[in-house]
Design a protein around this motif. Structure first.
Motif, PDB file in Angstrom:
ATOM      1  N   PRO A  24       0.807  -1.223   0.000  1.00 12.12           N
ATOM      2  CA  PRO A  24       0.000   0.000   0.000  1.00 12.12           C
ATOM      3  C   PRO A  24       0.844   1.279   0.000  1.00 12.12           C
ATOM      4  N   LYS A  25       1.816   1.342   0.896  1.00 12.25           N
ATOM      5  CA  LYS A  25       2.633   2.553   0.972  1.00 12.25           C
ATOM      6  C   LYS A  25       3.394   2.779  -0.328  1.00 12.25           C
ATOM      7  N   ARG A  26       3.995   1.721  -0.859  1.00 10.50           N
ATOM      8  CA  ARG A  26       4.830   1.851  -2.057  1.00 10.50           C
ATOM      9  C   ARG A  26       4.002   2.218  -3.288  1.00 10.50           C
ATOM     10  N   LEU A  27       2.899   1.503  -3.484  1.00 12.89           N
ATOM     11  CA  LEU A  27       2.100   1.736  -4.684  1.00 12.89           C
ATOM     12  C   LEU A  27       1.290   3.024  -4.588  1.00 12.89           C
ATOM     13  N   MET A  28       0.808   3.359  -3.394  1.00 14.47           N
ATOM     14  CA  MET A  28       0.097   4.626  -3.236  1.00 14.47           C
ATOM     15  C   MET A  28       1.032   5.813  -3.434  1.00 14.47           C
ATOM     16  N   GLN A  29       2.270   5.693  -2.919  1.00 18.84           N
ATOM     17  CA  GLN A  29       3.224   6.791  -3.107  1.00 18.84           C
ATOM     18  C   GLN A  29       3.563   6.958  -4.581  1.00 18.84           C
ATOM     19  N   GLY A  30       3.691   5.828  -5.283  1.00 11.85           N
ATOM     20  CA  GLY A  30       3.926   5.905  -6.731  1.00 11.85           C
ATOM     21  C   GLY A  30       2.784   6.599  -7.444  1.00 11.85           C
TER      22      GLY A  30
END
Length: 256
Positions: free
Chosen positions: A244-250
């Motif tokens: 979630p953190k990685r893909l949302m930040q992307g």
């Protein structure tokens, strides 16, 4: 391609896509007891591999993924052996349906009876432009059973009755209009259409996809209230990974 057993080969690419190919089952990939056992065994061995992001289910020929169950074998059955045979086929369909990663059915040519039941157990179905679909069991003296029970959920009761009671085949455009398949390829472009579906899945978080597939299976058997409540915990557990953190930040970064 590596052979897991005489009826089941697998190839992999660097993206986490595995292709399971049905082998040595004739040009139409007909399911007799030995083939059923081999394919189920292959699926179960691959299910433990968490590196698989997408499973592509295919036949060795361009005539079908699975043409159907072996009529020659079924013609020799009695009540007890018939129930054992159909239980083995049901277990194969369940192995497809419960595979942890999304499963795409690659559907050239004929997809009949037990073949359509296996296809219905897959998550996505991509058909060739000239593919044909049907449930002809009543014409050979038996009812359509086991995972034919998934068909009303896919295409509704009226269309299911038509397939099962008339034993008529439908073409690929009809199957698409009914919701029996999810995409129909242009002539000569089945692999390109399959790859498009693969690419859509690979664009998603692998942990999220596995969680979503598990939820979809559970939703089928739960009242709405229970399905919603079950989802809350699954949502929370998604944050135990970095997805979630990685893909949302992307996503946020792309919007800037």
């Amino acid at each position: 391609m590596d052979m897991l057993n005489p009826y089941c080969g697998v190839s992999r690419d660097g993206r986490g896509v595995a292709r399971l190919t049905i082998c040595n089952a004739g040009t139409l990939n007909i399911l007799g007891s030995s083939a059923i056992a081999g394919i189920k065994e292959g699926l179960q061995s691959l299910a433990a591999d968490e590196s698989i992001r997408v499973l592509l289910f295919a036949g060795a020929s361009e005539k079908s993924m699975i043409g159907g169950a072996d009529i020659k074998e079924m013609a020799t059955l009695d009540q007890a052996s018939a129930e054992a045979f159909i239980t083995r086929l049901a277990e194969l369909c369940d192995a497809v349906r419960t595979f942890p990663a999304p499963v795409i059915a690659r559907l050239p040519g004929w997809c009949l009876g037990g073949g359509l039941e296996v296809a219905a157990a897959c998550d996505l179905r991509v058909a060739a432009h000239d593919a044909k679909f049907g449930m002809p069991e009543v014409r050979v003296g038996i009812p359509s059973v086991i995972h034919a029970a998934l068909l009303p959920r896919l295409i509704g009761w009226g269309r299911t009755r038509w397939l099962l009671l008339t034993a008529e085949t439908v073409d690929a455009p009809t199957a698409l209009a009914w919701g029996l398949v999810d995409a129909v390829a242009l002539a000569g472009e089945l692999d390109a259409a399959v790859e498009k579906a693969v690419a859509s899945l690979l664009a998603c978080g692998p942990h999220a996809l596995r969680a979503q597939k598990a939820l979809l299976r559970q939703w089928e058997d739960l009242p709405l209230k229970d399905a919603i409540e079950l989802s809350v915990g699954t949502f929370g557990r998604a944050f135990l990974t970095d997805e979630p953190k990685r893909l949302m930040q992307g996503f946020i970064d792309r919007k800037r």
